[in-house]
Design a protein around this motif. Structure first.
Motif, PDB file in Angstrom:
ATOM      1  N   ILE A 103     -73.568 -44.345  36.977  1.00 55.52           N
ATOM      2  CA  ILE A 103     -73.832 -42.946  37.297  1.00 55.52           C
ATOM      3  C   ILE A 103     -73.646 -42.134  36.026  1.00 55.52           C
ATOM      4  CG2 ILE A 103     -72.933 -40.926  38.538  1.00 55.52           C
ATOM      5  CD1 ILE A 103     -72.219 -42.786  40.850  1.00 55.52           C
ATOM      6  N   LEU A 104     -74.591 -41.229  35.756  1.00 50.34           N
ATOM      7  CA  LEU A 104     -74.383 -40.285  34.660  1.00 50.34           C
ATOM      8  C   LEU A 104     -74.606 -38.872  35.172  1.00 50.34           C
ATOM      9  CD1 LEU A 104     -77.208 -39.036  33.199  1.00 50.34           C
ATOM     10  CD2 LEU A 104     -77.464 -41.427  32.606  1.00 50.34           C
ATOM     11  N   SER A 105     -74.007 -37.911  34.486  1.00 53.52           N
ATOM     12  CA  SER A 105     -74.103 -36.531  34.950  1.00 53.52           C
ATOM     13  C   SER A 105     -74.158 -35.573  33.773  1.00 53.52           C
ATOM     14  CB  SER A 105     -72.901 -36.172  35.836  1.00 53.52           C
ATOM     15  OG  SER A 105     -71.699 -36.125  35.082  1.00 53.52           O
ATOM     16  N   ASN A 106     -74.862 -34.477  33.988  1.00 55.16           N
ATOM     17  CA  ASN A 106     -74.827 -33.326  33.094  1.00 55.16           C
ATOM     18  C   ASN A 106     -75.078 -32.119  33.978  1.00 55.16           C
ATOM     19  OD1 ASN A 106     -76.046 -31.236  31.138  1.00 55.16           O
ATOM     20  ND2 ASN A 106     -75.157 -32.772  29.777  1.00 55.16           N
ATOM     21  N   THR A 107     -74.008 -31.551  34.491  1.00 51.15           N
ATOM     22  CA  THR A 107     -74.099 -30.544  35.550  1.00 51.15           C
ATOM     23  C   THR A 107     -73.777 -29.137  35.069  1.00 51.15           C
ATOM     24  OG1 THR A 107     -71.829 -31.076  36.242  1.00 51.15           O
ATOM     25  CG2 THR A 107     -73.610 -32.220  37.362  1.00 51.15           C
ATOM     26  N   GLY A 108     -73.825 -28.915  33.761  1.00 43.54           N
ATOM     27  CA  GLY A 108     -73.641 -27.572  33.239  1.00 43.54           C
ATOM     28  C   GLY A 108     -72.199 -27.239  32.917  1.00 43.54           C
ATOM     29  N   ASP A 109     -72.011 -26.067  32.320  1.00 43.02           N
ATOM     30  CA  ASP A 109     -70.695 -25.662  31.839  1.00 43.02           C
ATOM     31  C   ASP A 109     -69.697 -25.432  32.971  1.00 43.02           C
ATOM     32  OD1 ASP A 109     -71.104 -25.390  28.858  1.00 43.02           O
ATOM     33  OD2 ASP A 109     -72.724 -24.136  29.581  1.00 43.02           O
ATOM     34  N   ARG A 110     -70.185 -25.141  34.168  1.00 43.66           N
ATOM     35  CA  ARG A 110     -69.287 -24.860  35.288  1.00 43.66           C
ATOM     36  C   ARG A 110     -69.304 -25.963  36.338  1.00 43.66           C
ATOM     37  NH1 ARG A 110     -70.672 -18.372  36.217  1.00 43.66           N
ATOM     38  NH2 ARG A 110     -70.061 -17.689  34.118  1.00 43.66           N
ATOM     39  N   GLY A 111     -69.870 -27.098  35.983  1.00 44.19           N
ATOM     40  CA  GLY A 111     -70.060 -28.150  36.962  1.00 44.19           C
ATOM     41  C   GLY A 111     -68.791 -28.713  37.569  1.00 44.19           C
ATOM     42  N   TYR A 112     -67.667 -28.657  36.816  1.00 45.94           N
ATOM     43  CA  TYR A 112     -66.421 -29.235  37.311  1.00 45.94           C
ATOM     44  C   TYR A 112     -65.545 -28.215  38.039  1.00 45.94           C
ATOM     45  CZ  TYR A 112     -67.249 -33.298  34.236  1.00 45.94           C
ATOM     46  OH  TYR A 112     -67.768 -34.404  33.615  1.00 45.94           O
ATOM     47  N   GLN A 113     -65.921 -26.955  38.041  1.00 47.47           N
ATOM     48  CA  GLN A 113     -65.046 -25.940  38.631  1.00 47.47           C
ATOM     49  C   GLN A 113     -64.913 -26.148  40.134  1.00 47.47           C
ATOM     50  OE1 GLN A 113     -66.356 -21.996  37.583  1.00 47.47           O
ATOM     51  NE2 GLN A 113     -65.843 -22.245  35.420  1.00 47.47           N
ATOM     52  N   VAL A 156     -67.309 -31.422  27.715  1.00 49.07           N
ATOM     53  CA  VAL A 156     -65.888 -31.251  28.024  1.00 49.07           C
ATOM     54  C   VAL A 156     -65.135 -32.331  27.252  1.00 49.07           C
ATOM     55  CG1 VAL A 156     -64.142 -31.356  29.851  1.00 49.07           C
ATOM     56  CG2 VAL A 156     -66.381 -30.335  30.320  1.00 49.07           C
ATOM     57  N   PRO A 157     -64.121 -31.977  26.462  1.00 45.04           N
ATOM     58  CA  PRO A 157     -63.354 -33.016  25.770  1.00 45.04           C
ATOM     59  C   PRO A 157     -62.809 -34.048  26.757  1.00 45.04           C
ATOM     60  CG  PRO A 157     -62.780 -30.849  24.913  1.00 45.04           C
ATOM     61  CD  PRO A 157     -63.654 -30.619  26.123  1.00 45.04           C
ATOM     62  N   GLU A 158     -62.924 -35.332  26.385  1.00 42.45           N
ATOM     63  CA  GLU A 158     -62.494 -36.435  27.249  1.00 42.45           C
ATOM     64  C   GLU A 158     -63.099 -36.283  28.649  1.00 42.45           C
ATOM     65  OE1 GLU A 158     -58.206 -36.603  27.015  1.00 42.45           O
ATOM     66  OE2 GLU A 158     -58.316 -37.792  25.177  1.00 42.45           O
ATOM     67  N   ASN A 159     -64.421 -36.099  28.673  1.00 41.70           N
ATOM     68  CA  ASN A 159     -65.079 -35.775  29.936  1.00 41.70           C
ATOM     69  C   ASN A 159     -64.889 -36.838  31.006  1.00 41.70           C
ATOM     70  OD1 ASN A 159     -66.788 -37.577  28.577  1.00 41.70           O
ATOM     71  ND2 ASN A 159     -68.411 -36.053  28.278  1.00 41.70           N
ATOM     72  N   VAL A 188     -65.120 -47.468  35.845  1.00 45.38           N
ATOM     73  CA  VAL A 188     -64.992 -47.224  34.406  1.00 45.38           C
ATOM     74  C   VAL A 188     -65.460 -45.795  34.133  1.00 45.38           C
ATOM     75  CG1 VAL A 188     -65.653 -47.972  32.097  1.00 45.38           C
ATOM     76  CG2 VAL A 188     -65.394 -49.660  33.943  1.00 45.38           C
ATOM     77  N   TRP A 189     -64.516 -44.919  33.831  1.00 43.46           N
ATOM     78  CA  TRP A 189     -64.803 -43.507  33.597  1.00 43.46           C
ATOM     79  C   TRP A 189     -64.922 -43.311  32.090  1.00 43.46           C
ATOM     80  CZ3 TRP A 189     -65.206 -40.342  37.969  1.00 43.46           C
ATOM     81  CH2 TRP A 189     -64.793 -40.926  39.167  1.00 43.46           C
ATOM     82  N   VAL A 190     -66.121 -43.142  31.611  1.00 43.46           N
ATOM     83  CA  VAL A 190     -66.428 -43.240  30.186  1.00 43.46           C
ATOM     84  C   VAL A 190     -66.382 -41.858  29.523  1.00 43.46           C
ATOM     85  CG1 VAL A 190     -68.121 -44.008  28.492  1.00 43.46           C
ATOM     86  CG2 VAL A 190     -67.896 -45.216  30.684  1.00 43.46           C
ATOM     87  N   ASN A 191     -65.632 -41.760  28.437  1.00 41.21           N
ATOM     88  CA  ASN A 191     -65.666 -40.555  27.603  1.00 41.21           C
ATOM     89  C   ASN A 191     -66.855 -40.653  26.657  1.00 41.21           C
ATOM     90  OD1 ASN A 191     -63.237 -39.481  28.645  1.00 41.21           O
ATOM     91  ND2 ASN A 191     -62.028 -40.692  27.217  1.00 41.21           N
TER      92      ASN A 191
END
Length: 365
Positions: A103-113, A156-159, A188-191
């Motif tokens: 799985i890969l993601s790029n959900t924007g600057d607020r994606g983790y909020q 995000v650092p250490e995303n 496996v949570w990849v940085n």
């Protein structure tokens, strides 16, 4: 029956179209992708359909590489299926439980909020991306699927570690069984860190991008590259690359965006136009008087000087219509992450940085 796709991608951005999806297309062993829209925005239905067009979508690579002009177009055919969390959740669950390998993601600057809906016991479209991911992974585990690799690409650092921590926080709030928690930890949570200027969307899908591209993936137990491509690199530590990109390239963009906002925010203004005018001198001054001394104070002066030279050439790329209006989106958050974090990293005893400090104070007010 659609062709199996080992890659499940959350995000439909033009960046992903000209970065990971292009790499999967060009890889020595091509990989195929299912793209998932997380926002549920019906106005993007045309983009979703075009992404999975068997004829591919166009990516135009334009710029300079080693002093030579690059101007070429690739038809990207790695995307074989598109889904939306808003309308296709059951199908997405079936897919994630069976054929998905990564799985890969790029959900924007607020994606983790976090969102209020994150506390719901079952999937809700109003959830944040980490909450949606939790419910999807829980379904895979319940169906007997093996743990998999997760490649967040948000800036995000250490995303990978950040996303894992948020998903585990949700699991605890949901009182997930120990077996599920152990399974999630076994994934496996990849940085990783990504770098490419993607300046312009093409309609209904596709993008214009510079020749330079990087997807740096931090080595660790169980970490394997998602594809074999020159721009996809396994590195022992992301910190040096991350600092250079975040606090030179991204910081430089945000400095220009700040000046653009102060000058009235002309929606047609481009980065290359600012680099051909007086704003270039202001950026050069901030880099010479504040950014480079800050890196030197942390023992990274030579690396910063070399990266800055490449970056300024990338900013001045005559082919790229990189709009300041795009860079200035979520401006306060970007100032905090790109400028405020640089000030914190250098520390109060480091070189004085009055202009960067002024931008940070203004954005925070």
């Amino acid at each position: 029956m659609s062709e199996p796709t080992p890659i499940l991608q959350f995000g439909t951005s033009r960046f992903l179209q000209a970065h990971a999806d292009l790499f999967f297309h060009e890889a020595a062993t091509p990989r195929t992708v299912t793209v998932v829209q997380t926002t549920g925005d019906p106005s993007r239905a045309g983009r979703l359909a075009a992404l999975a067009d068997p004829r591919g979508y166009p990516v135009r690579i334009r710029g300079l590489s080693d002093g030579q002009v690059v101007d070429r177009e690739i038809r990207v055919t790695s995307v074989r299926r598109t889904l939306s969390t808003a309308t296709d959740w059951p199908a997405l669950c079936r897919l994630a439980a069976s054929e998905t390998q990564a799985i890969l993601s790029n959900t924007g600057d607020r994606g983790y909020q976090p969102q209020p809906a994150d506390d719901a016991p079952a999937f809700d479209q109003a959830m944040s991306f980490p909450a949606k991911l939790y419910h999807l992974l829980a379904h895979r585990q319940a169906a007997g699927g093996a743990p998999l690799s997760i490649f967040p690409m948000e800036l995000v650092p250490e995303n990978g570690a950040v996303l894992r921590a948020r998903v585990m926080q949700i699991a605890r709030a949901q009182r997930a069984p120990d077996a599920l928690c152990d399974w999630l930890q076994a994934c496996v949570w990849v940085n990783s860190l990504v770098d490419r200027i993607v300046s312009e969307p093409l309609q209904p899908a596709g993008a214009v991008a510079e020749p330079y591209a990087l997807w740096a993936i931090q080595a660790g137990p169980g970490v394997a590259l998602p594809c074999d491509h020159p721009a996809v690199q396994l590195v022992p530590d992301l910190d040096e690359i991350e600092r250079l990109k975040l606090h030179i390239l991204n910081l430089g963009h945000t400095v220009l965006a700040d000046r653009w906002l102060a000058a009235g925010a002309d929606p047609a203004r481009l980065v290359r136009q600012m680099m051909a005018g007086p704003d270039r001198a202001a950026l050069d001054r901030i880099c010479a008087d504040e950014v480079l001394p800050g890196f030197a104070a942390r023992g990274r002066g030579p690396q910063a000087r070399a990266y800055l030279a490449v970056t300024l050439d990338r900013f001045a790329n005559p082919f790229l219509d990189h709009r300041l209006a795009d860079i200035a989106q979520n401006h306060p958050e970007k100032v905090a992450r790109r400028i405020g974090a640089f000030l914190d990293w250098v520390g109060p005893d480091g070189h004085a940085m009055p202009e960067l400090s002024a931008i940070a104070r203004k954005a925070a007010s």
